[in-house]
Design an enzyme around this catalytic site. Structure first.
Site, PDB file in Angstrom:
ATOM      1  N   HIS A   1      31.588  39.778  43.139  1.00  0.00           N
ATOM      2  CA  HIS A   1      32.405  38.775  42.434  1.00  0.00           C
ATOM      3  C   HIS A   1      31.867  38.612  41.016  1.00  0.00           C
ATOM      4  O   HIS A   1      30.672  38.747  40.772  1.00  0.00           O
ATOM      5  CB  HIS A   1      32.421  37.432  43.159  1.00  0.00           C
TER       6      HIS A   1
ATOM      7  N   HIS B   1      31.630  35.907  38.029  1.00  0.00           N
ATOM      8  CA  HIS B   1      31.793  34.497  37.677  1.00  0.00           C
ATOM      9  C   HIS B   1      32.369  34.410  36.259  1.00  0.00           C
ATOM     10  O   HIS B   1      31.912  35.132  35.359  1.00  0.00           O
ATOM     11  CB  HIS B   1      30.427  33.791  37.623  1.00  0.00           C
TER      12      HIS B   1
HETATM   13  P1  5GP Z   1      26.520  34.230  43.868  1.00  0.00           P
HETATM   14  O1  5GP Z   1      25.339  33.307  43.941  1.00  0.00           O
HETATM   15  O2  5GP Z   1      26.601  35.116  45.102  1.00  0.00           O
HETATM   16  O3  5GP Z   1      26.642  34.991  42.597  1.00  0.00           O
HETATM   17  O4  5GP Z   1      27.778  33.271  43.856  1.00  0.00           O
HETATM   18  C1  5GP Z   1      28.413  32.797  44.990  1.00  0.00           C
HETATM   19  C2  5GP Z   1      29.315  31.664  44.517  1.00  0.00           C
HETATM   20  O5  5GP Z   1      30.334  31.489  45.461  1.00  0.00           O
HETATM   21  C3  5GP Z   1      28.597  30.325  44.383  1.00  0.00           C
HETATM   22  O6  5GP Z   1      28.775  29.855  43.047  1.00  0.00           O
HETATM   23  C4  5GP Z   1      29.266  29.438  45.419  1.00  0.00           C
HETATM   24  O7  5GP Z   1      29.453  28.117  44.967  1.00  0.00           O
HETATM   25  C5  5GP Z   1      30.598  30.129  45.629  1.00  0.00           C
HETATM   26  N1  5GP Z   1      31.139  30.037  46.976  1.00  0.00           N
HETATM   27  C6  5GP Z   1      30.493  30.358  48.141  1.00  0.00           C
HETATM   28  N2  5GP Z   1      31.319  30.194  49.191  1.00  0.00           N
HETATM   29  C7  5GP Z   1      32.512  29.770  48.694  1.00  0.00           C
HETATM   30  C8  5GP Z   1      33.767  29.416  49.303  1.00  0.00           C
HETATM   31  O8  5GP Z   1      33.959  29.471  50.524  1.00  0.00           O
HETATM   32  N3  5GP Z   1      34.767  29.014  48.461  1.00  0.00           N
HETATM   33  C9  5GP Z   1      34.601  28.949  47.101  1.00  0.00           C
HETATM   34  N4  5GP Z   1      35.644  28.546  46.373  1.00  0.00           N
HETATM   35  N5  5GP Z   1      33.440  29.266  46.498  1.00  0.00           N
HETATM   36  C10 5GP Z   1      32.410  29.663  47.286  1.00  0.00           C
END
Ligand code: 5GP
Ligand code: ZN
Length: 138
Positions: A101, A103
């Site tokens: 993903h 951001h």
């Molecule tokens: P990472 O730390 O893997 O780069 O980012 C994961 C992001 O996904 C985090 O910012 C977290 O808040 C978001 N996130 C995790 N689970 C969900 C979900 O079920 N729905 C949404 N909308 N965001 C999620």
């Protein structure tokens, strides 16, 4: 390919509802449930790739353009003056969901600094040596 056990596969493909900003054949863009700033969005491929190393050429060639498009829309509509594109790979880099993903984090005047590091120092010789090490892995 989708992974039924992956929450982002299920969100991206509409099985789990989300606040969707944009959708096309390849991606769904949703709002992060724990936003770093107002409008914080996540670009999710509809296929499962665990991180950037796993992406195929089609997705890789499209995702950055989409990031720019979403960021521009945020500037027009939310009043932010900039945005960060952040993408974590691996636990040590802060990745918590192992479905690629990107951001898109809107940045506002006088907002908190969220993506920053303290510049270190390295001698030219040391940089050359490290560059050689990395090159060997390409
Ligand atoms: P990472 O730390 O893997 O780069 O980012 C994961 C992001 O996904 C985090 O910012 C977290 O808040 C978001 N996130 C995790 N689970 C969900 C979900 O079920 N729905 C949404 N909308 N965001 C999620
Ligand atoms: Zn997935």
């Amino acid at each position: 390919m989708r992974d039924e056990n992956c929450i982002f596969c299920r969100i991206a493909n509409g099985e789990i509802p989300s606040a969707t900003v944009y959708e096309d054949e390849w991606f769904r863009v949703i709002l992060d449930m724990g936003p770093a700033s107002k409008g914080h969005a996540l670009i999710l491929p509809k296929e499962h790739f665990k991180d950037v190393c796993d992406l195929d050429e089609v997705y890789a060639s499209k995702v950055l353009l989409l990031g720019g498009r979403i960021g521009s829309a945020m500037k027009k509509t939310l009043g932010c003056t900039g945005f960060n594109l952040v993408q974590n790979n691996g636990e040590s880099a802060g990745q918590t969901v192992f479905h690629f993903h990107l951001h898109v984090i809107p940045r506002y005047e006088d907002g908190e600094v969220m993506v920053a590091w303290r510049p270190g120092h390295a001698e030219a010789e040391e940089l050359k040596e490290i560059a050689k090490q990395i090159k060997a892995g390409l």
